[in-house]
Motif scaffolding. Structure first.
Motif, PDB file in Angstrom:
ATOM      1  N   GLY A 213      77.969  48.084 105.422  1.00 39.02           N
ATOM      2  CA  GLY A 213      76.533  47.970 105.168  1.00 39.02           C
ATOM      3  C   GLY A 213      76.195  47.095 103.978  1.00 39.02           C
ATOM      4  N   ILE A 214      77.083  46.145 103.648  1.00 41.77           N
ATOM      5  CA  ILE A 214      76.860  45.235 102.522  1.00 41.77           C
ATOM      6  C   ILE A 214      76.323  43.918 103.063  1.00 41.77           C
ATOM      7  CG2 ILE A 214      77.945  44.008 100.604  1.00 41.77           C
ATOM      8  CD1 ILE A 214      80.090  46.201 100.565  1.00 41.77           C
ATOM      9  N   GLY A 215      75.209  43.460 102.535  1.00 44.24           N
ATOM     10  CA  GLY A 215      74.610  42.217 102.990  1.00 44.24           C
ATOM     11  C   GLY A 215      75.477  41.007 102.636  1.00 44.24           C
ATOM     12  N   PHE A 216      75.489  40.020 103.520  1.00 45.76           N
ATOM     13  CA  PHE A 216      76.252  38.796 103.286  1.00 45.76           C
ATOM     14  C   PHE A 216      75.500  37.892 102.330  1.00 45.76           C
ATOM     15  CE2 PHE A 216      76.897  34.309 104.710  1.00 45.76           C
ATOM     16  CZ  PHE A 216      78.174  34.147 104.179  1.00 45.76           C
ATOM     17  N   ASP A 217      76.183  37.381 101.313  1.00 49.40           N
ATOM     18  CA  ASP A 217      75.592  36.494 100.309  1.00 49.40           C
ATOM     19  C   ASP A 217      76.384  35.182 100.316  1.00 49.40           C
ATOM     20  OD1 ASP A 217      74.666  35.133  98.096  1.00 49.40           O
ATOM     21  OD2 ASP A 217      74.718  36.872  96.759  1.00 49.40           O
ATOM     22  N   ARG A 218      75.785  34.116 100.854  1.00 51.35           N
ATOM     23  CA  ARG A 218      76.502  32.849 100.978  1.00 51.35           C
ATOM     24  C   ARG A 218      76.885  32.263  99.631  1.00 51.35           C
ATOM     25  NH1 ARG A 218      77.934  29.750 104.865  1.00 51.35           N
ATOM     26  NH2 ARG A 218      76.836  31.024 106.406  1.00 51.35           N
ATOM     27  N   SER A 219      76.204  32.631  98.554  1.00 51.79           N
ATOM     28  CA  SER A 219      76.547  32.091  97.237  1.00 51.79           C
ATOM     29  C   SER A 219      77.905  32.589  96.748  1.00 51.79           C
ATOM     30  CB  SER A 219      75.467  32.463  96.217  1.00 51.79           C
ATOM     31  OG  SER A 219      75.472  33.856  95.946  1.00 51.79           O
ATOM     32  N   LEU A 220      78.467  33.580  97.433  1.00 56.72           N
ATOM     33  CA  LEU A 220      79.762  34.120  97.030  1.00 56.72           C
ATOM     34  C   LEU A 220      80.919  33.475  97.812  1.00 56.72           C
ATOM     35  CD1 LEU A 220      78.975  37.935  96.705  1.00 56.72           C
ATOM     36  CD2 LEU A 220      78.617  36.075  95.059  1.00 56.72           C
ATOM     37  N   VAL A 221      80.612  32.451  98.611  1.00 51.66           N
ATOM     38  CA  VAL A 221      81.618  31.786  99.439  1.00 51.66           C
ATOM     39  C   VAL A 221      81.962  30.429  98.827  1.00 51.66           C
ATOM     40  CG1 VAL A 221      82.161  30.876 101.720  1.00 51.66           C
ATOM     41  CG2 VAL A 221      80.796  32.965 101.496  1.00 51.66           C
ATOM     42  N   GLU A 222      83.239  30.201  98.581  1.00 52.53           N
ATOM     43  CA  GLU A 222      83.699  28.963  97.958  1.00 52.53           C
ATOM     44  C   GLU A 222      84.870  28.377  98.735  1.00 52.53           C
ATOM     45  OE1 GLU A 222      82.701  27.298  95.270  1.00 52.53           O
ATOM     46  OE2 GLU A 222      81.344  28.657  94.208  1.00 52.53           O
ATOM     47  N   ILE A 223      85.088  27.059  98.565  1.00 55.09           N
ATOM     48  CA  ILE A 223      86.242  26.382  99.151  1.00 55.09           C
ATOM     49  C   ILE A 223      87.321  26.245  98.084  1.00 55.09           C
ATOM     50  CG2 ILE A 223      87.100  24.226 100.157  1.00 55.09           C
ATOM     51  CD1 ILE A 223      84.376  23.829 101.407  1.00 55.09           C
ATOM     52  N   GLY A 224      88.546  26.653  98.430  1.00 52.89           N
ATOM     53  CA  GLY A 224      89.678  26.522  97.511  1.00 52.89           C
ATOM     54  C   GLY A 224      90.860  25.917  98.227  1.00 52.89           C
ATOM     55  N   HIS A 225      90.765  24.653  98.593  1.00 52.29           N
ATOM     56  CA  HIS A 225      91.824  23.984  99.370  1.00 52.29           C
ATOM     57  C   HIS A 225      93.087  23.777  98.550  1.00 52.29           C
ATOM     58  CE1 HIS A 225      93.610  21.601 102.507  1.00 52.29           C
ATOM     59  NE2 HIS A 225      93.696  20.532 101.740  1.00 52.29           N
ATOM     60  N   ASP A 226      92.963  23.764  97.219  1.00 49.84           N
ATOM     61  CA  ASP A 226      94.139  23.632  96.352  1.00 49.84           C
ATOM     62  C   ASP A 226      93.945  24.514  95.118  1.00 49.84           C
ATOM     63  OD1 ASP A 226      92.546  22.174  94.426  1.00 49.84           O
ATOM     64  OD2 ASP A 226      92.821  20.391  95.676  1.00 49.84           O
ATOM     65  N   HIS A 227      94.950  24.541  94.259  1.00 45.75           N
ATOM     66  CA  HIS A 227      94.932  25.435  93.102  1.00 45.75           C
ATOM     67  C   HIS A 227      93.733  25.194  92.194  1.00 45.75           C
ATOM     68  CE1 HIS A 227      99.597  25.305  93.598  1.00 45.75           C
ATOM     69  NE2 HIS A 227      99.032  26.066  94.492  1.00 45.75           N
TER      70      HIS A 227
END
Length: 346
Positions: A213-227
């Motif tokens: 029941g936790i709403g999705f927050d797109r601001s918490l999504v990041e790309i980490g293709h490398d270190h």
């Protein structure tokens, strides 16, 4: 410095005093040669260091080579090395040799390697698809009976066998684990959005949030293709007015980068669960909790499926999903700081 020339059939023939055609008959086991002459030719071949060009022979007679071509995205990723090792151990008993090339995660390089392997008439072809790859160009090869198998990520534009991890369910279990320990602000640091594995793990992340029941927050999504990209993402995620309390790192590079970013910030209060185990994960402080894949099992499953195809199985293409498991070590069990708790670096 003069270049050392490799011995040829002509050199062997001259050494023994026979024609090159006679040497060719011995090399290719094609036609009668007297036993004494055969022994002399074999002895001369060993003495001169002559090595027959099996690829040229196979191309000439239309036969397949005794090799299996494997295309992986990154030679430096230990996950793919372990997969290749598990596969190679299984096919060695069949007298097959594994040859490996890196696509460097580019579709153009992947296609070039595939063309190279096909030109040498490999017995079978295994591909870990790169981002934005398209495999429709392999339809004719599949129709002609060449065993094709895709690892870690399925083919695009082609129906073919594949062996993958339980990416979605594994990610769901890892995120649900942190939710069970009180976290609601959980970041997702993943690979390139177009990759199958990233999409599946991202969906598992969203599944766990929805179930709680936790709403999705797109601001918490990041790309980490490398270190470094993942480390920078951690800095951003912890720098806002409502920072995250937990991080789900959706591949081994993202996990390494997340740990690096937290170390630079001197933070030990942020929960972390990684997807893929890491070398020395147990010696970190706290030790890293992970959703572990089983790359050796993936390699073995791929070998079993491919050997069945080589033995004549002609059933419909299928996907084998290898389970993941959650390994609890400490980092994913950290609880979020409540109101009134000390803030800032530890």
């Amino acid at each position: 410095m003069s270049k050392v020339r490799r011995a040829t059939m002509t050199d062997v023939a001259r050494e023994v005093g026979v024609t090159a055609k006679t040497v060719s008959r011995v090399v290719n086991d094609d036609g009668p040669v007297a036993a004494e002459t055969r022994e002399r030719i074999l002895e001369a071949m060993g003495r001169l260091g002559f090595q027959p060009n099996l690829m040229a022979r196979n191309m000439r007679v239309g036969a397949r080579d005794s090799t299996i071509g494997l295309v992986i995205p990154d030679m430096g990723n230990p996950f793919f090395g372990t997969v290749a090792g598990g596969f190679e151990s299984a096919v060695r008993e069949r007298g097959l040799t594994l040859i490996v090339g890196s696509s460097q995660e580019t579709a153009e390089r992947e296609r070039s390697l595939i063309s190279t392997f096909l030109a040498r008439r490999v017995t079978a072809l295994i591909v870990v698809p790169s981002a934005d790859s398209d495999h429709r160009h392999l339809r004719a090869e599949r129709a002609a009976g060449l065993p094709l198998l895709f690892l870690d990520r399925p083919a695009t534009g082609l129906t073919a066998d594949s062996v993958v991890s339980s990416n979605r369910e594994g990610a769901r279990s890892g995120v649900a684990h942190m939710i069970a320990h009180g976290h609601r602000r959980i970041a997702f640091i993943g690979d390139l959005p177009e990759l199958y594995t990233r999409r599946e793990r991202f969906q598992g992340y969203r599944d766990a949030l929805a179930e709680a029941g936790i709403g999705f927050d797109r601001s918490l999504v990041e790309i980490g293709h490398d270190h470094e990209a993942a480390a920078a993402a951690v800095t951003r995620l912890l720098g806002g007015r409502s920072p995250v309390t937990a991080v789900f790192a959706a591949n081994n590079f993202a996990a390494t980068g997340a740990i690096l970013g937290l170390a630079r910030l001197r933070r030990r209060d942020v929960a972390v669960v990684g997807f893929d185990d890491l070398p020395l994960a147990e010696v970190l402080e706290p030790a890293l909790t992970v959703v572990a894949q089983d790359p050796a099992a993936i390699g073995r499953a791929a070998a079993e499926l491919l050997m069945a195809r080589l033995d004549g199985e002609r059933s419909k293409a299928r996907t084998v999903e290898v389970p993941t498991r959650l390994i609890v070590r400490g980092s994913g069990e950290l609880r979020p700081r409540g109101p009134g708790s000390p803030s800032g670096p530890l």
